[in-house]
Design an enzyme around this catalytic site. Structure first.
Site, PDB file in Angstrom:
ATOM      1  N   ARG A   1      42.530  49.937  34.064  1.00 39.82           N
ATOM      2  CA  ARG A   1      42.380  48.477  34.121  1.00 39.82           C
ATOM      3  C   ARG A   1      43.549  47.716  33.503  1.00 39.82           C
ATOM      4  O   ARG A   1      43.356  46.631  32.941  1.00 39.82           O
ATOM      5  CB  ARG A   1      41.055  48.011  33.494  1.00 39.82           C
ATOM      6  CG  ARG A   1      39.822  48.566  34.148  1.00 39.82           C
ATOM      7  CD  ARG A   1      39.652  48.180  35.623  1.00 39.82           C
ATOM      8  NE  ARG A   1      38.623  49.015  36.220  1.00 39.82           N
ATOM      9  CZ  ARG A   1      38.913  50.086  36.968  1.00 39.82           C
ATOM     10  NH1 ARG A   1      40.151  50.424  37.247  1.00 39.82           N
ATOM     11  NH2 ARG A   1      37.940  50.811  37.480  1.00 39.82           N
TER      12      ARG A   1
ATOM     13  N   GLU B   1      37.663  44.186  28.841  1.00 42.64           N
ATOM     14  CA  GLU B   1      38.293  44.304  30.161  1.00 42.64           C
ATOM     15  C   GLU B   1      38.610  42.895  30.675  1.00 42.64           C
ATOM     16  O   GLU B   1      39.643  42.665  31.294  1.00 42.64           O
ATOM     17  CB  GLU B   1      37.352  45.030  31.139  1.00 42.64           C
ATOM     18  CG  GLU B   1      37.956  45.163  32.528  1.00 42.64           C
ATOM     19  CD  GLU B   1      37.164  46.088  33.442  1.00 42.64           C
ATOM     20  OE1 GLU B   1      36.615  47.111  32.963  1.00 42.64           O
ATOM     21  OE2 GLU B   1      37.087  45.787  34.642  1.00 42.64           O
TER      22      GLU B   1
ATOM     23  N   SER C   1      32.420  43.777  34.642  1.00 41.50           N
ATOM     24  CA  SER C   1      32.400  44.569  33.407  1.00 41.50           C
ATOM     25  C   SER C   1      33.160  43.843  32.300  1.00 41.50           C
ATOM     26  O   SER C   1      34.335  43.513  32.465  1.00 41.50           O
ATOM     27  CB  SER C   1      33.057  45.924  33.641  1.00 41.50           C
ATOM     28  OG  SER C   1      32.288  46.656  34.548  1.00 41.50           O
TER      29      SER C   1
HETATM   30  C1  LIG Z   1      30.523  40.791  40.242  1.00 43.38           C
HETATM   31  C2  LIG Z   1      31.819  41.408  39.809  1.00 43.38           C
HETATM   32  C3  LIG Z   1      32.069  42.745  40.070  1.00 43.38           C
HETATM   33  C4  LIG Z   1      33.278  43.321  39.678  1.00 43.38           C
HETATM   34  N1  LIG Z   1      33.495  44.640  39.956  1.00 43.38           N
HETATM   35  C5  LIG Z   1      34.687  45.200  39.625  1.00 43.38           C
HETATM   36  C6  LIG Z   1      34.954  46.579  39.933  1.00 43.38           C
HETATM   37  O1  LIG Z   1      34.161  47.279  40.532  1.00 43.38           O
HETATM   38  N2  LIG Z   1      36.153  47.095  39.543  1.00 43.38           N
HETATM   39  C7  LIG Z   1      37.102  46.348  38.889  1.00 43.38           C
HETATM   40  O2  LIG Z   1      38.177  46.865  38.568  1.00 43.38           O
HETATM   41  N3  LIG Z   1      36.860  45.046  38.592  1.00 43.38           N
HETATM   42  C8  LIG Z   1      35.691  44.461  38.940  1.00 43.38           C
HETATM   43  N4  LIG Z   1      35.455  43.144  38.630  1.00 43.38           N
HETATM   44  C9  LIG Z   1      36.478  42.386  37.898  1.00 43.38           C
HETATM   45  C10 LIG Z   1      37.488  41.633  38.791  1.00 43.38           C
HETATM   46  O3  LIG Z   1      36.942  41.347  40.063  1.00 43.38           O
HETATM   47  C11 LIG Z   1      38.795  42.406  38.962  1.00 43.38           C
HETATM   48  O4  LIG Z   1      39.441  42.619  37.740  1.00 43.38           O
HETATM   49  C12 LIG Z   1      39.758  41.669  39.907  1.00 43.38           C
HETATM   50  O5  LIG Z   1      40.822  42.508  40.239  1.00 43.38           O
HETATM   51  C13 LIG Z   1      40.308  40.391  39.286  1.00 43.38           C
HETATM   52  O6  LIG Z   1      40.992  39.678  40.282  1.00 43.38           O
HETATM   53  P1  LIG Z   1      41.080  38.083  40.222  1.00 43.38           P
HETATM   54  O7  LIG Z   1      41.966  37.645  41.325  1.00 43.38           O
HETATM   55  O8  LIG Z   1      39.744  37.476  40.185  1.00 43.38           O
HETATM   56  O9  LIG Z   1      41.827  37.911  38.820  1.00 43.38           O
HETATM   57  P2  LIG Z   1      41.723  36.742  37.765  1.00 43.38           P
HETATM   58  O10 LIG Z   1      40.457  36.799  37.024  1.00 43.38           O
HETATM   59  O11 LIG Z   1      42.075  35.448  38.399  1.00 43.38           O
HETATM   60  O12 LIG Z   1      42.923  37.195  36.791  1.00 43.38           O
HETATM   61  C14 LIG Z   1      42.845  38.451  36.143  1.00 43.38           C
HETATM   62  C15 LIG Z   1      44.239  38.825  35.636  1.00 43.38           C
HETATM   63  O13 LIG Z   1      45.141  38.957  36.739  1.00 43.38           O
HETATM   64  C16 LIG Z   1      46.263  38.082  36.573  1.00 43.38           C
HETATM   65  N5  LIG Z   1      46.668  37.619  37.904  1.00 43.38           N
HETATM   66  C17 LIG Z   1      45.885  37.126  38.898  1.00 43.38           C
HETATM   67  N6  LIG Z   1      46.636  36.848  39.984  1.00 43.38           N
HETATM   68  C18 LIG Z   1      47.909  37.160  39.663  1.00 43.38           C
HETATM   69  C19 LIG Z   1      49.163  37.066  40.352  1.00 43.38           C
HETATM   70  N7  LIG Z   1      49.266  36.615  41.604  1.00 43.38           N
HETATM   71  N8  LIG Z   1      50.283  37.453  39.694  1.00 43.38           N
HETATM   72  C20 LIG Z   1      50.232  37.923  38.418  1.00 43.38           C
HETATM   73  N9  LIG Z   1      49.077  38.025  37.713  1.00 43.38           N
HETATM   74  C21 LIG Z   1      47.934  37.645  38.333  1.00 43.38           C
HETATM   75  C22 LIG Z   1      45.734  36.962  35.685  1.00 43.38           C
HETATM   76  O14 LIG Z   1      46.795  36.264  35.041  1.00 43.38           O
HETATM   77  C23 LIG Z   1      44.860  37.753  34.728  1.00 43.38           C
HETATM   78  O15 LIG Z   1      45.664  38.393  33.766  1.00 43.38           O
HETATM   79  C24 LIG Z   1      34.254  42.534  39.011  1.00 43.38           C
HETATM   80  C25 LIG Z   1      34.004  41.186  38.762  1.00 43.38           C
HETATM   81  C26 LIG Z   1      32.809  40.619  39.165  1.00 43.38           C
HETATM   82  C27 LIG Z   1      32.586  39.147  38.920  1.00 43.38           C
END
Ligand SMILES: Cc1cc2nc3c(=O)[nH]c(=O)nc-3n(C[C@H](O)[C@H](O)[C@H](O)COP(=O)(O)OP(=O)(O)OC[C@H]3O[C@@H](n4cnc5c(N)ncnc54)[C@H](O)[C@@H]3O)c2cc1C
Length: 305
Positions: free
Chosen positions: A175, A300, A224
């Protein structure tokens, strides 16, 4: 922070700059105050223009789909940047590889790969984030992570320099990655294996069913909260939480910030939880898990302060 010069930026691709902008509706928790500056960047040229004027005068947070972010209640005293329209494209590079803009949802990429008979992207259908967020987090589930499909990342740094980083140069961890915090990912190139659409479709359905069975749906959560403490114990984090706190009791202690009964590593904003409520709940869980099991939990989810 002086902002007058930013107000005068003329974008060519309808990017939007707002001041004192509400962040609350831009994340899955539905929590958070305002951002001093908010940019919805629709193209690389508009993004470069902004970075050039902004000159890193204060902090920057890159927001993807907001599914792993807990904003603070207080103002974010910097710029939150979200990538818009031109970062939402996806195309096939050859028989087994894909290039996707950073703001594409993981789900869209999984579906695109399926439609094009490319196997290996199925796990993305279970992660509700964007491609940019997935690269940053090395997101994954069911024994697959971004590192297994990523070939290279195209990025711009806060000083406006564009680069392509091959995945062989990236250290992927559980992660997280060692990609520098001043990088904004623009797109990712990914590789799978040639396969049959129906087979991929079936696999996606299987994974989605598995997820639905084990995790709460349609709630305000960031997934998580803590990482599985793989270096400290074989137990999963949800097991440690379950044996360390009385969930029903705890759910009456922190306002609308609660622990999911279905999956206790998922924290839920029942309705109007503040960031403070959520952080108090997080700290309470951390302290109690440590007291009961001696395991130090690591977050996380990303806190913006
Ligand atoms: C219901 C639910 C289920 C989930 N299940 C999983 C799972 O099974 N496995 C898992 O790993 N995660 C899971 N997650 C967590 C999450 O979805 C992941 O971590 C996902 O990859 C985050 O992406 P995001 O675009 O929403 O990131 P954000 O929350 O918007 O940002 C997260 C991080 O990424 C950085 N970031 C975002 N976009 C960019 C970019 N373009 N350039 C540089 N940095 C960037 C942000 O600055 C921050 O540090 C879950 C979340 C929820 C709500």
């Amino acid at each position: 922070m002086i902002l007058n010069d930013l107000e005068k930026i003329e974008f060519s691709d309808n990017s939007r700059l707002n001041f004192d902008y509400d962040l609350n509706h831009l994340n899955w928790f539905n929590i958070g105050g305002k951002s001093k500056i908010f940019l919805l960047a629709n193209s690389l040229s508009d993004l470069s223009l902004f970075l050039n004027k902004y000159k890193q005068r204060s902090k920057i947070y890159i927001l993807g789909a907001g599914s792993n972010t807990l904003f603070d209640d207080d103002i974010y005293d910097g710029a939150v940047i979200k990538l818009g329209k031109n970062f939402n494209n996806i195309s096939k590079l050859n028989d087994n590889s894909i290039i996707s803009g950073s703001s594409c949802s993981d789900k869209k990429v999984a579906e695109f790969a399926m439609e094009n008979g490319i196997e290996g992207f199925e796990f993305l259908s279970c992660i509700p984030g964007s491609i940019g967020g997935g690269i940053r987090m090395n997101a994954g589930c069911y024994n697959r992570e971004f590192k297994d499909i990523l070939i290279s990342v195209q990025a711009i740094d806060f000083a406006g320099r564009v680069s392509t980083i091959p995945s062989s140069k990236i250290i992927f961890k559980y992660r997280s990655t060692d990609l520098h915090k001043n990088l904004i990912f623009l797109s990712g190139t990914f590789k799978g294996t040639i396969s049959i659409k129906d087979k991929i479709k079936k696999k996606i359905e299987e994974l989605k069913n598995k997820k639905e069975y084990s995790q709460p749906l349609r709630v305000k959560t960031s997934g998580s909260t803590f990482k599985n403490p793989i270096n400290q114990t074989n137990k999963k984090v949800w097991e440690l939480i379950r044996e360390s706190i009385d969930i029903q009791k705890v759910n009456k202690m922190f306002g609308d910030a609660t622990v999911s009964e279905k999956h206790c590593n998922f924290l839920i904003n029942k309705e109007k939880a503040s960031s403070k409520d959520m952080k108090n709940l997080i700290n309470f869980i951390k302290q109690n898990v440590y007291k009961k099991t001696g395991v130090e939990l690591e977050l996380e989810i990303i806190l913006t302060s």
